[in-house]
Design an enzyme around this catalytic site. Structure first.
Site, PDB file in Angstrom:
ATOM      1  N   SER A 233       4.154   2.634  12.094  1.00  0.00           N
ATOM      2  CA  SER A 233       4.087   1.785  10.913  1.00  0.00           C
ATOM      3  C   SER A 233       5.235   0.789  10.930  1.00  0.00           C
ATOM      4  O   SER A 233       6.286   1.041  11.546  1.00  0.00           O
ATOM      5  CB  SER A 233       4.192   2.644   9.638  1.00  0.00           C
ATOM      6  OG  SER A 233       4.352   1.851   8.480  1.00  0.00           O
TER       7      SER A 233
ATOM      8  N   TYR B  20       8.547   9.700   5.402  1.00  0.00           N
ATOM      9  CA  TYR B  20       7.512   8.851   6.011  1.00  0.00           C
ATOM     10  C   TYR B  20       8.104   7.872   7.022  1.00  0.00           C
ATOM     11  O   TYR B  20       7.694   7.836   8.184  1.00  0.00           O
ATOM     12  CB  TYR B  20       6.741   8.101   4.921  1.00  0.00           C
ATOM     13  CG  TYR B  20       5.553   7.345   5.482  1.00  0.00           C
ATOM     14  CD1 TYR B  20       4.385   8.026   5.806  1.00  0.00           C
ATOM     15  CD2 TYR B  20       5.606   5.975   5.701  1.00  0.00           C
ATOM     16  CE1 TYR B  20       3.295   7.356   6.340  1.00  0.00           C
ATOM     17  CE2 TYR B  20       4.530   5.298   6.234  1.00  0.00           C
ATOM     18  CZ  TYR B  20       3.372   5.989   6.550  1.00  0.00           C
ATOM     19  OH  TYR B  20       2.304   5.322   7.091  1.00  0.00           O
TER      20      TYR B  20
END
Length: 271
Positions: free
Chosen positions: A142, A156
């Site tokens: 990401s 995350y």
């Protein structure tokens, strides 16, 4: 059924980016092994892809938060004589709130799915890829892995930064053996991710130019791994954001993340 086509294993294939990778791989003529927790969705997708592209698609429902999950999956494939030429490590989700607000078991499962399982699947499949002189591994990371971590969703960004560094190392280790590894780094992508984390209303306020669609992310990801790119950031806007944060002093970058994070973070600390 015997086939001369290459076979891909896609984790988290029941929706979102994982489903898009499955469709892109089928379009490119790959046989598939699809895994996720939701068997009904996998079966429907497998049937559709078989009918549309004439490929073989096998469904292997599995919860990758099981610590024995990756080993059991690879053992089952070996028992059926199925080799994996392409690995798409996509399975993932978010955990909302500050670190101490969730039980440790929740964080342990997250680490298992987003870090341990991708690592173990690569570990177990790379030897076969190298022996055959061909392999492709895509780790869905990401843009979050390229910028400072924010408050909330504590693990995350850390997990995605791990996948980026892990991919870089694997890319170098497999270079002489025909095994390409790429960390694909999308930003905001239309999928169920934000519905699951309960942040849909907040992220919907982000401008439209910040968003990408999952099929584009998958197509670009496959093009990147075929081209031997160790890291690929999807979209010009996301590449500009990555470059901007790389140039910023760390303290300023962290301050900006702190300020912007409040716009899309959900939970008791979002005010």
């Amino acid at each position: 059924m015997a086939s001369n086509r290459r076979r891909a294993l896609v984790t988290g294939a029941s929706a979102g980016i994982g489903e898009a990778f499955a469709r892109e791989l089928a379009r490119r003529g790959h046989d598939l092994v699809l895994t996720a927790r939701r068997a009904e969705r996998l079966e429907a997708l497998a049937t559709e892809l078989r009918d549309s592209y004439g490929i073989d698609a096998i469904v292997a429902p599995l919860d990758l938060s099981r610590t024995d999950g990756p080993e059991a999956l690879v053992a089952a494939l070996d028992a059926q004589g199925l080799t994996i030429d392409v690995l798409i490590n996509n399975a993932g989700y978010g955990v909302t709130g500050y670190l101490e607000e969730q039980p440790w078991a929740t964080h342990a499962a997250f680490i298992q799915v987003l870090m341990t399982a991708p690592t173990e699947l690569a570990y177990r499949l790379i030897p076969g890829m190298k022996s055959r002189g061909y392999g492709r591994i895509v780790n869905v990371a990401s843009l979050a892995g390229h910028v400072p971590g924010s408050a909330g969703h504590t693990l995350y960004a850390a997990s995605k930064a791990y996948l980026i560094k892990f991919s870089q190392s694997l890319a170098l280790e497999g270079k002489a053996s025909g095994v390409h590894t790429t960390a694909v780094c999308p930003g905001f992508t239309y999928s169920e991710f934000h519905d699951v984390t309960g942040s849909r209303n907040l992220v919907s306020k982000m401008p439209g130019f910040m968003w990408m669609d999952a099929p584009t992310v998958a197509r670009q990801g496959m093009d990147a791994v075929e081209a031997g790119k160790a890291v690929y950031v999807n979209g010009g806007v996301n590449r500009a954001i990555k470059a901007l944060f790389k140039l910023m002093p760390d303290a300023l970058a962290l301050k900006m993340i702190e300020r912007q994070g409040k716009r899309y973070r959900s939970g008791p600390h979002s005010g």
